[in-house]
Each structure stands twice: as structure tokens, then as C-alpha cells.
Design a protein around this motif. Structure first.
Motif, short mmCIF file in Angstrom:
data_model
loop_
_atom_site.label_atom_id
_atom_site.label_comp_id
_atom_site.label_asym_id
_atom_site.label_seq_id
_atom_site.Cartn_x
_atom_site.Cartn_y
_atom_site.Cartn_z
N UNK A 116 0.86 -1.18 0.00
CA UNK A 116 0.00 0.00 0.00
C UNK A 116 0.89 1.23 0.00
N UNK A 117 0.53 2.22 -0.80
CA UNK A 117 1.31 3.46 -0.83
C UNK A 117 1.15 4.16 0.51
N UNK A 118 2.26 4.50 1.17
CA UNK A 118 2.15 5.12 2.49
C UNK A 118 1.40 6.46 2.44
N UNK A 119 0.52 6.65 3.42
CA UNK A 119 -0.23 7.91 3.52
C UNK A 119 0.55 8.96 4.31
N UNK A 120 1.54 8.50 5.09
CA UNK A 120 2.34 9.40 5.91
C UNK A 120 3.76 8.84 5.96
N UNK A 121 4.76 9.72 6.11
CA UNK A 121 6.14 9.23 6.20
C UNK A 121 6.41 8.53 7.53
N UNK A 122 7.39 7.61 7.49
CA UNK A 122 7.82 6.97 8.71
C UNK A 122 6.88 5.93 9.29
N UNK A 123 5.95 5.42 8.48
CA UNK A 123 5.01 4.40 8.93
C UNK A 123 5.36 3.09 8.21
N UNK A 124 5.46 1.96 8.91
CA UNK A 124 5.77 0.70 8.24
C UNK A 124 4.80 0.43 7.08
N UNK A 178 12.08 1.62 3.27
CA UNK A 178 12.37 0.55 4.21
C UNK A 178 11.00 0.04 4.67
N UNK A 179 10.61 -1.17 4.28
CA UNK A 179 9.26 -1.62 4.61
C UNK A 179 9.00 -1.75 6.10
N UNK A 181 10.23 0.30 8.55
CA UNK A 181 10.11 1.59 9.23
C UNK A 181 9.36 2.64 8.43
N UNK A 182 9.25 2.43 7.13
CA UNK A 182 8.66 3.45 6.26
C UNK A 182 9.62 4.54 5.88
N UNK A 183 10.89 4.44 6.29
CA UNK A 183 11.89 5.46 5.94
C UNK A 183 12.03 5.54 4.42
N UNK A 184 12.15 6.75 3.91
CA UNK A 184 12.24 7.00 2.47
C UNK A 184 13.64 7.46 2.10
N UNK A 185 14.14 6.93 1.00
CA UNK A 185 15.39 7.37 0.41
C UNK A 185 15.13 7.62 -1.07
N UNK A 186 15.66 8.71 -1.59
CA UNK A 186 15.48 9.04 -3.01
C UNK A 186 16.61 8.43 -3.83
N UNK A 187 16.28 7.96 -5.04
CA UNK A 187 17.28 7.38 -5.93
C UNK A 187 16.85 7.61 -7.38
#
Length: 193
Positions: A116-124, A178-179, A181-187
Motif C-alpha cells: 500500500x502506498x504510504x499515507x504518511x512518512x515513517x510508517x511501516x 524501508x518496509x 520503518x517506512x523510511x524514504x530514500x530518493x534514488x
């Protein structure tokens, strides 16, 4: 993160050149994203069913990671077609696309796990299911509102997919997740040369 310069590419595979022309025509019609991806999916399925050979250099796996070879990149960056290759045991991180995409399997087996596309950052992330795609099968892998997945080679031979995106995917900044923690990294998935 800034987007790199788009370098147009014209395929020398006649069947893919014709397919690229039809995709450009569909985009020019101004279809909404769902209608566009459905039409591209149907056309790619027919193109794969009719058969075509890819240049050997566009099907070579890299021993270290998956690769994407540009087959067609529209001069205006409106879409691109890639040969995406995973060797046995290789896969991607969980990632998004920031655009629409359609994937057809040229050879081998691709395993796709959707989230599922995360609705908020930092959520598993929440896993939504896994599918196996084999030669000739086509799926809408992403729309801008539903585009988070992870893919890997699912067999004992490399998988080669034909990926069509609504941007130059080789220059487009995208998110990986990161599935846990929900942490996002751009690439950016730079093109293989």
C-alpha cells in the motif's frame, strides 16, 4: 534531488518502434491515467504475443544488480521503454515510480510484491500481495496513486521484462522505502550502457 537531462533513444527493434509510435499516439489523445495504462497494457500484450527478438546486449544481466537498458526514450520525456533484467537471485528494494507504468515479461519469471502506498512518512508499509508474471503476461505495475512494489527474479534463468513508463525512468528521481520503518530514500535508476 534534481532530474538528469533526458537523452532521446530510438529502438532498432521494428516491433518495438511500432509499439512506441502507438504509445505516443495514446499519450497524445490525453487519456486519463487508468484508460492510458489499460490501453498500453493491451497493446504490449499483443506485441509480446506476436513475438520479437531483443538485441543480446539488451538482455545481459549484471552480476551485481538488476539493470535497465533504454529501448526507447521519447525526446520530450513523456515516456520510456526499457529492457529490465534481473539475474537469478536478484531483486529490487521496495520502491515507487512517481509515474504510471506497464510491465510485460519477455522471458523468465518475475515475482512482484505490492505494498500500500504510504499515507504518511515513517510508517511501516503494508504488504498487499505477491504475483508471479511469466513470458507474455502484462500488468499495470503502477499509477501515480498506487505505485509501491518490490520485484525479483523468480526462476532459475534471468528475467527480462519490457517496462513502459510515463517518464524517462532512467532520469526520474524516485522513492525507495524501508518496509519495516517506512523510511524514504530518493534514488534514480540510471540507464545501463
Amino acid at each position: 534531488m534534481t532530474q538528469q537531462q533526458i537523452v532521446p533513444v530510438e529502438t532498432d527493434v521494428p516491433e518495438l518502434a511500432a509499439f512506441a509510435g502507438r504509445v505516443a499516439g495514446l499519450i497524445a489523445q490525453g487519456l486519463d491515467e487508468r484508460a492510458l495504462t489499460a490501453a498500453v497494457r493491451d497493446d504490449l500484450e499483443a506485441t509480446l504475443a506476436a513475438g520479437f527478438a531483443l538485441p543480446a546486449a539488451k538482455t545481459l544481466p549484471d552480476p551485481d544488480r538488476y539493470v535497465m537498458y533504454p529501448l526507447h526514450v521519447a525526446a520530450d520525456g513523456s515516456f520510456s521503454i526499457a529492457s529490465a533484467v534481473w539475474d537469478v537471485g536478484q531483486g529490487t528494494p521496495v520502491h515507487g515510480h512517481e509515474t504510471w507504468g506497464v510491465v510485460g515479461i519477455h522471458s523468465g519469471t518475475e515475482v512482484e510484491t505490492r505494498f500500500a502506498k504510504p499515507a504518511a512518512p515513517g510508517v511501516p508499509l503494508v504488504e498487499e500481495g505477491t504475483d508471479e508474471w511469466t513470458a507474455g503476461q502484462v500488468t499495470v505495475c503502477c499509477t501515480t496513486d498506487d505505485d509501491v512494489h518490490q520485484v525479483r527474479c523468480g526462476g532459475d534463468v534471468p528475467v527480462v521484462g519490457i517496462h513502459v513508463y510515463g517518464a524517462d525512468i532512467g532520469t526520474l528521481p524516485r522513492r525507495s522505502y524501508d518496509p519495516e520503518t517506512g523510511a524514504v530514500h530518493w534514488f534514480t535508476s540510471t540507464w545501463a550502457r
